[in-house]
Design an enzyme around this catalytic site. Structure first.
Site, PDB file in Angstrom:
ATOM      1  N   HIS A   1     -17.784  -5.252   2.502  1.00  0.00           N
ATOM      2  CA  HIS A   1     -16.671  -4.781   1.666  1.00  0.00           C
ATOM      3  C   HIS A   1     -16.445  -5.667   0.460  1.00  0.00           C
ATOM      4  CE1 HIS A   1     -15.832  -1.857   4.702  1.00  0.00           C
ATOM      5  NE2 HIS A   1     -15.749  -2.804   5.618  1.00  0.00           N
TER       6      HIS A   1
ATOM      7  N   LYS B   1       0.816  -1.234   0.000  1.00  0.00           N
ATOM      8  CA  LYS B   1       0.000   0.000   0.000  1.00  0.00           C
ATOM      9  C   LYS B   1       0.844   1.277   0.000  1.00  0.00           C
ATOM     10  CE  LYS B   1      -4.025  -1.737  -0.160  1.00  0.00           C
ATOM     11  NZ  LYS B   1      -4.881  -2.519   0.676  1.00  0.00           N
TER      12      LYS B   1
ATOM     13  N   ARG C   1      -4.706  -8.225 -11.608  1.00  0.00           N
ATOM     14  CA  ARG C   1      -5.247  -9.489 -12.097  1.00  0.00           C
ATOM     15  C   ARG C   1      -6.482  -9.196 -12.944  1.00  0.00           C
ATOM     16  NH1 ARG C   1      -7.643  -8.946  -6.762  1.00  0.00           N
ATOM     17  NH2 ARG C   1      -9.767  -8.290  -7.222  1.00  0.00           N
TER      18      ARG C   1
ATOM     19  N   GLU D   1      -6.767  11.017   8.470  1.00  0.00           N
ATOM     20  CA  GLU D   1      -6.960  10.839   7.037  1.00  0.00           C
ATOM     21  C   GLU D   1      -8.225  11.606   6.655  1.00  0.00           C
ATOM     22  OE1 GLU D   1      -5.970   6.716   5.299  1.00  0.00           O
ATOM     23  OE2 GLU D   1      -8.115   6.952   4.941  1.00  0.00           O
TER      24      GLU D   1
END
Lengths: 173, 499
Positions: free
Chosen positions: B235, B116, B292, B200
């Protein structure tokens, strides 16, 4: 001929007349009587004409009942008078037992025989289709038996941990 | 071009990859576990190799066994599908080292994008917008207040050691900040033994919009437009569509440019997806790159007319992209619904078991990618995806109507599925209005229950099935033989006596 059918939590009662030469009969439900004509399209597919409305249904017999598909709705229909009452089969028949809700693999066993457990305490962690599920104590008491081990394949109805219920009054039920 | 490839996956995606390979004249090798001896991907392939026990570590995640299977069968390349080893750079590297070809991006690119922080740094360097936030934890309330002011409210207070929402607080204005910091820090300390926090930017009910990328080895990168994947539960995406109802021509152009820039910055090769969060003001932020083929790739195929697996294989074989960005067109609207073996009434609990009846819908604009058949036992060992129902129509309204018909007509009995839940979502006002976001299901369908108003039709079906002897519903399997030897009239007579 009267039918009492269980669909989910509901019971539907139907009164059905004799099937005549045109494979039609009168069906009464909720005080309303309607003419129904049936045609078997294939062993799985049935076409019903109710008054003038047409329905295509798909059916599949299973143990203890029949699956019926109608317009994207899958329903498990059981004859309410002949539902087997076998001990410990399925969730409905075994409330308050430590049993997985779905076929699963045992990941962790968190208690041993003789352990005192409190209601809600985690007992066994199982995994099904990449999802971990924690089975917890339905009531407080003492672990009387552990009938499984890590790696075991288990099914609904199998009692994984047996608990001797504590004396009344210790539960907050 | 390869003459034989191995598909290191199972289920619907393995079947889907094999279909394209067959059309390209490429032989296919399936690999499988004990639980999948009779799985559809095994029945579809030209050759099949047993890897081992059912647990993924002994089978679909076992790099040594998969590489050996490729060598034993003479496969020159390996397609990883999605999930399992698809985004494992160790697997990609090993395949290359063994002199085989990995049908996907280079291992080092995959490793960079899988981390990340590295991915964020790469994107920031190339002016791809990232979610603004602090890069290190901070304890001083004054400095936190300054940082919050710079980010702009609302902000999210997050635990540095975090996870699972613990130690997380949404702060809407400056006067709430001090309390939120104190509470988040103490919660984080209790949960993780570490009270450090950072800030954030908080995105209120964002959309998940992603762009499909194709890149060859020669630096050519094109995008194949976006996919809107905002409807999620736990999610996990369950409904995807393209085009996104939220994008204007201008916004689409800017996001596509950012996606292509992101792929170029990462040195991307093969098919990939750049994911963004899009907020209510039209600002978008880089989320991650999926290195992918995505589960939801068919909606892009339906609207662009391109076969993504074909292009993956051609790119892996060293061929340049056969078209430029200007030659990529899109037409109409496509929607995908994921069909899982799960119970939407019981918090989407997995529902493995035997498929008793499966009859996919037919007719214009319908595609059902699946890995099941009647009589197949859905194993408990793997992801619960059974298939994906995809529709195409000329516009969104028609696509919704077509999806409803396709869901209603795609009979699937034996395991629980979310079909009825999906039908209710697609029929709902907010979905029809295109007003979707990542908290859509929590907001509108948290208390969902099936509508039982037509259950008497199912009851009627049971009764007529029983009466007319279409099949003796109440008889056990062992009794079917005798029941069929009687005429319905004999059986009916017996029933009348009872009645």
């Amino acid at each position: 001929m009267n039918y009492r059918l269980k669909i989910g939590q509901d019971v539907v009662t139907l009164e059905v007349g004799r099937l005549d030469e045109t494979r039609s009969c009168q069906v009464t439900t909720g005080g309303e009587s309607r003419s129904v004509t049936v045609k078997a399209v294939s062993p799985d597919q049935m076409h019903l004409t109710v008054d003038r409305q047409c329905f295509n249904l798909f059916l599949s017999p299973a143990e203890d009942g029949t699956w019926v598909w109608f317009n994207g709705k899958a329903r498990f229909v059981q004859d309410a008078d002949s539902i087997p009452r076998r001990k410990g089969r399925g969730l409905d028949d075994a409330p308050g037992e430590v049993t997985p809700p779905t076929p699963a693999t045992v990941m962790r066993v968190l208690v041993e025989v003789g352990n005192e457990v409190t209601k809600g305490q985690a007992l066994v962690v199982v995994s099904a289709m990449k999802m971990e599920l924690t089975l917890s104590a339905p009531y407080s008491g003492t672990v009387a038996a552990v009938n499984t081990e890590v790696g075991a394949k288990v099914s609904p109805g199998e009692i994984l941990v047996e608990i001797d219920r504590a004396a009344e009054g210790t539960d907050d039920e | 071009m390869f003459s034989k490839i191995l598909v290191a996956n199972r289920g619907e995606i393995a079947v889907r990859v094999m279909r394209t390979a067959r059309e390209m004249g490429i032989a296919t090798v399936a690999v499988y576990s004990e639980a999948d001896r009779e799985a559809l991907h095994v029945l579809t392939a030209d050759e099949a190799v047993l890897l081992g026990e059912s647990d993924p570590a002994s089978s679909y995640l076992n790099i040594d066994k998969i590489v050996q299977a490729a060598k034993d069968t003479g496969a020159q390349a390996i397609h990883p599908g999605y999930g399992f080893l698809a985004e494992n750079p160790v697997f990609a590297k090993r395949i290359t080292e063994e002199g085989l070809v990995f049908i996907g991006p280079p291992a080092d690119v995959m490793a960079n994008l899988g981390d990340k922080t590295t991915a964020r740094t790469i994107m920031a360097r190339s002016d791809v917008p990232i979610i603004p936030g602090m890069t290190a934890s901070e304890a001083d309330p004054d400095r936190l207040a300054v940082a919050a002011g710079t980010l702009g409210y609302p902000v999210l207070v997050k635990a540095a050691a975090g996870g699972g929402g613990k130690g997380m607080r949404i702060v809407w204005s400056e006067d709430e900040l001090a309390d939120a910091i104190a509470m988040a820090a103490s919660e984080a300390l209790a949960a993780f033994g570490d009270g450090s926090i950072y800030l954030e930017k908080y995105l209120d009910r964002p959309r998940h919009v992603e762009f499909q990328i194709l890149a060859d080895r020669y630096g050519n990168v094109v995008h194949l437009f976006e996919r809107e994947c905002s409807v999620q539960r736990r999610h996990q995406k369950i409904i995807e569509e393209t085009p996104s109802p939220a994008l204007t021509v201008d916004l689409r152009q800017r996001m596509a440019a950012a996606a292509v820039a992101a792929a170029k910055a990462a040195g991307y090769v093969n098919a990939g997806t750049v994911e963004f969060l899009l907020d209510r003001t039209g600002a978008f932020y880089f989320l991650e790159v999926n290195t992918r083929l995505q589960v939801e790739h068919p909606i892009t195929e339906m609207t662009t007319g391109l076969d993504l697996v074909k292009h993956q294989i051609e790119i892996a074989a060293g061929e340049p992209l056969p078209f430029t960005q200007e030659q990529v067109f899109r037409r109409g609207h496509a929607i995908e619904c994921r069909i899982y073996a799960e119970d939407p009434e019981a918090n989407f609990m997995p529902s493995p078991g035997k498929i008793l009846l499966f009859r996919p819908a037919e007719g214009p604009g319908i595609r059902y990618d699946h890995g099941i058949y009647r009589g197949f036992d859905v194993p408990v060992n793997y992801d619960p995806i059974l298939g994906k129902l995809i529709v195409w129509a000329e516009d969104r309204t028609s696509a919704c109507a077509r999806m409803i018909r396709a869901l209603q007509e795609s009979v699937l009995l034996g395991v629980k599925t979310p079909v009825e839940f999906l039908l209710d979502i697609i029929s709902s006002e907010p979905f029809r209005a295109g007003d979707i976001h990542t908290r859509f299901i929590e907001e509108h369908f948290a208390q969902w229950k099936p509508d039982t108003s037509t259950d008497d039709v199912a009851a009627l079906g049971f009764v007529l099935n029983d009466l007319a002897g279409v099949r003796p519903a109440l008889a056990s399997q062992a009794d079917i033989g005798t029941a069929e030897q009687q005429s319905p009239w004999q059986r009916l007579g017996a029933l009348d006596l009872l009645g």
